[in-house]
Design an enzyme around this catalytic site. Structure first.
Site, short mmCIF file in Angstrom:
data_model
loop_
_atom_site.label_atom_id
_atom_site.label_comp_id
_atom_site.label_asym_id
_atom_site.label_seq_id
_atom_site.Cartn_x
_atom_site.Cartn_y
_atom_site.Cartn_z
N GLU A 291 0.82 -1.22 0.00
CA GLU A 291 0.00 0.00 0.00
C GLU A 291 0.85 1.27 0.00
O GLU A 291 0.47 2.29 -0.56
CB GLU A 291 -0.96 0.02 1.20
CG GLU A 291 -2.10 -0.97 1.09
CD GLU A 291 -1.75 -2.35 1.66
OE1 GLU A 291 -0.58 -2.59 1.96
OE2 GLU A 291 -2.67 -3.18 1.78
N PHE B 77 -11.25 -7.66 13.55
CA PHE B 77 -10.21 -8.03 12.59
C PHE B 77 -9.95 -6.88 11.60
O PHE B 77 -10.88 -6.33 11.02
CB PHE B 77 -10.65 -9.30 11.84
CG PHE B 77 -9.64 -9.75 10.81
CD1 PHE B 77 -8.39 -10.19 11.20
CD2 PHE B 77 -9.94 -9.72 9.46
CE1 PHE B 77 -7.46 -10.59 10.25
CE2 PHE B 77 -9.01 -10.13 8.51
CZ PHE B 77 -7.77 -10.56 8.91
N GLN B 78 -8.69 -6.57 11.43
CA GLN B 78 -8.26 -5.51 10.51
C GLN B 78 -8.92 -4.16 10.80
O GLN B 78 -9.27 -3.42 9.88
CB GLN B 78 -8.44 -5.94 9.05
CG GLN B 78 -7.50 -7.08 8.68
CD GLN B 78 -7.34 -7.31 7.19
OE1 GLN B 78 -8.26 -7.04 6.41
NE2 GLN B 78 -6.17 -7.80 6.78
N LYS C 224 -17.35 -0.60 5.57
CA LYS C 224 -17.77 -1.53 4.53
C LYS C 224 -19.28 -1.50 4.31
O LYS C 224 -19.76 -1.58 3.17
CB LYS C 224 -17.33 -2.95 4.92
CG LYS C 224 -17.56 -3.95 3.80
CD LYS C 224 -16.97 -5.31 4.15
CE LYS C 224 -17.10 -6.26 2.96
NZ LYS C 224 -16.56 -7.59 3.28
N MET D 85 24.60 8.20 2.17
CA MET D 85 24.53 9.50 2.81
C MET D 85 24.82 9.39 4.31
O MET D 85 25.53 10.22 4.87
CB MET D 85 23.15 10.14 2.57
CG MET D 85 23.05 11.58 3.04
SD MET D 85 24.27 12.66 2.26
CE MET D 85 23.29 13.37 0.93
#
Lengths: 587, 83
Positions: A50, A112-113, A162, A475
């Protein structure tokens, strides 16, 4: 028309002119991908993480000026977007990021999630919404696009449960929205413009300081006109690169910590500094008490909170650069003769170039030098759209590449996000299929989103990745060399079990434990090359151009450079721009 | 130094946490905060007292004005004695 929430999102994308969506599915957003399944006019690019989906939407937005759109699922999908959102916020990139949320009755139950997405993303977005009813979805989407692209652009998150995605409602997507508390600046006041025009007319040694705001406002043409009509030289920030052709005779280059010597010298000598769409960020300013010490500072920005934030601003102009530069041009009268100042500034630039060229001439050339790599890219792919990773590769690209036009230089300036470049390049390539997109990468940062090789192959996004491979997180190693007595702690990417604990230099016989990037590219179905001479680099760049035309496949060129190459000049932390060091020596 | 600010805001989700975070992130402490419906439906009036450096209260006020849901900001009082 009766639609469920997911269908309203697709309707919104159509109405907002979105042709490409970057995303990653998951339980909570299956309805969105289901609605997209039927919409052949919107391309769905499946990223492999993502974070990369957000960077890709960001690259799409920077390359086009349009709003970039990405979709992620609830919980880990949403938390993975955070770095991408913070990157876009600090560089003022317009994004709409749609995240799924668990259904309304479950919110707050740690199901969940589930994650508190609006809470987590609030500090890294321009604005965010949790949509708690289907009825408000259309308005919220419209507001989000408007907020993302207007004023000082930025990322907006819309978190949608949802069950809202699945609920049907009979409504239309609004044509316009009203936001009472949100009033982006438009034209600058006549009074502030008059003050600025007077100051420019009265200045003996004026200097423009160009930032990313000029690029974002698509004000490059107006800028060029003002620079040429007044004959006032200019310096740029890292984000301002491309706003004015870097080879323009009045462009002295980038200022700041790793800026051009000539740019920093001119900055110290000018008597009026006109900041245009810049933040006066700490890497540009250095020690504020030594910044442009002889100058009055004028600051033009669309965001009033940017003005006077880090540097004093004697003249403050709040306005949209889309109109400010044209309005200003109308007020600027005949300018005094500044031939002496222009010659002085040109002298600084010449001096800077002579220092750099002398140092380059002294370098061994068995392996290509960073300057040679950049010159080869410019010579073989002159029209390249350049995207950089972060670190030494980014600074060398900023110093040595010629960037002629705006929106052909994409880099994570504010947040300095390693792993930005490759996925952002895929977004830019999706937006601009005909352009040759080149990623300037390091062997460290490329590995932060290397999984996107799968996306680039699957989606036929034939970008060309040039890895400047020094086997170090270069760097940080450079800072350890300069400021931590060469204690090379946790920076060697070739390190293995037999190495001494206190390594402070690469030695002959050091074995390479870095991955074989060419083999990795091939394993993903991309083309991979190794180059360890300038000639091999030039040949593989030419071959990569051929590959992208013939079979639309991405190419990775693993180019070895000297292990301890440094970025010069440097303004050490806490020092002023008049205290530059080049190879350790004051210049 | 204590500062009294009066804000007119849209009564939207998250508006209070945005305002509170803005003060937290700048080293201010919120001494008190009240919120009540304004005359116009859908709007709230927030009155807050923050203690912290005087120099940056104007910057904080500018940042508040920048919030999408904040309609109006008034720095009502700035005085060491304000209680």
């Amino acid at each position: 028309m009766k639609r469920n929430g997911a269908e309203m999102i697709v309707e919104s994308l159509r109405r907002e002119g979105v042709d490409t969506v970057f995303g990653y599915p998951g339980g909570a957003v299956i309805p969105i991908f289901d609605a997209l399944y039927h919409s052949r006019d919107i391309r769905v690019v499946l990223a492999r993480h993502e974070q990369a989906a957000v960077h890709a939407a960001d690259g799409y937005a920077r390359a086009t000026g349009k709003v970039g759109v990405c979709v992620a699922t609830s919980g880990p999908g949403a938390t993975n977007t955070v770095t991408g959102l913070a990157t876009a916020r600090l560089d003022s990139v317009p994004l709409v990021c749609i995240t799924g949320q668990v259904s309304r009755p479950l919110i707050g139950n740690d199901v969940f999630q589930e994650a508190d997405t609006v809470g987590i993303t609030q500090p890294v977005t321009k604005h965010n919404y949790l949509v708690m009813s289907r009825e408000e979805l259309g308005t919220t989407l419209k507001r989000s696009f408007y907020i993302a692209e207007s004023g000082r652009p930025g990322p907006v998150v819309i978190d949608i449960p949802k069950d809202v995605l699945l609920e049907s409602f009979d409504d239309e997507y609004p044509d316009s929205v009203e936001l009472r508390g949100y009033k982006p600046a438009g034209r600058a006041s006549a009074e502030s413009l008059a003050k600025l025009a007077d100051a420019i007319g009265a200045a003996g040694k004026p200097l423009f300081f160009i930032g990313g705001g000029v690029v974002m406002a698509d004000a490059s043409a107006a800028l060029k006109k003002i620079v040429e009509s007044t004959g006032i030289p200019a310096v740029t920030s890292l984000m301002g690169i491309g706003a004015l052709d870097s080879a323009h005779p009045l462009n002295l280059g980038m200022l700041g910590m790793h800026g051009d010597i000539g740019a920093n010298k001119a900055l110290c000598a000018c008597d009026l500094l006109v900041g245009l769409g810049v933040r006066f960020d700490d890497r540009a300013v250095g020690d504020p008490s030594r910044f442009a010490p002889l100058a009055k500072i004028a600051h033009v920005d669309i965001d009033p909170t940017s003005i006077g934030r880090t540097m004093r601003a004697d003249i403050q102009v709040v306005g949209d650069l889309r109109t400010v530069l044209d309005d200003l041009a109308g007020r600027i009268g005949p300018q005094p003769d500044r031939a002496a100042w222009i010659a002085e500034a040109a002298g600084y630039a010449e001096y800077g170039e002579s220092v750099v060229e002398a140092a380059e001439a002294r370098k061994p050339k068995e392996l290509p030098t960073p300057m040679q790599v950049m010159k080869a890219i410019n010579a073989i792919i002159p029209e390249a759209l350049i995207v950089t990773e972060v670190g030494q590769n980014q600074m060398w690209a900023a110093q040595y590449l010629r960037i002629e036009k705006p929106r052909r230089w994409l880099t994570s300036g504010g947040l300095g996000t390693m792993g930005y470049g490759f996925p952002a390049a895929l977004g830019a390539q999706a937006a601009k299929p005909r352009d040759t997109v080149v990623v300037v990468a390091g062997d460290g940062s490329f590995q932060m989103n290397i999984q996107e090789l799968a996306t680039s192959v699957q989606e036929e996004l034939p970008v060309i990745v040039v890895i400047l491979n020094n086997g170090y997180l270069g760097m940080v190693r450079q800072w350890q060399e300069l400021f931590f007595d060469k204690r090379y702690s946790a920076v060697c990417l070739d390190r293995h079990g037999g190495c001494p604990a206190d390594c402070s230099a690469p030695k002959p016989g050091c074995s390479a434990h870095s991955p074989d990037f060419a083999a990795i590219a091939a394993a993903y179905g991309a083309v991979g090359y190794r180059a360890s001479t300038l000639r091999e680099l030039e040949e593989t760049l030419a071959a990569a151009l051929e590959t992208r035309l013939v079979c639309r496949r991405p190419t990775v060129i693993d180019c070895k450079i000297g292990r301890e190459e440094n970025v010069w000049p440097i303004v050490a932390p806490g020092k002023g721009n008049d205290q530059m060091l080049y190879e350790g020596v004051p210049v | 130094m204590k500062h009294v600010l009066s804000l007119l805001v849209e009564n939207h989700h998250g508006v209070l946490s945005r305002i509170a975070r803005l003060f937290d992130g700048r080293g201010y402490r919120l001494e008190s905060l009240t919120t009540a419906p304004a005359d116009e439906p859908g709007l709230n009036r927030i009155t807050l007292v923050a203690s912290g450096p005087a120099a940056s209260i104007d910057k904080a006020a500018k940042q508040l004005e920048k919030l999408v849901d904040v309609i109006e900001v008034k720095v009502a009082l700035e005085a060491a004695t304000a209680e």
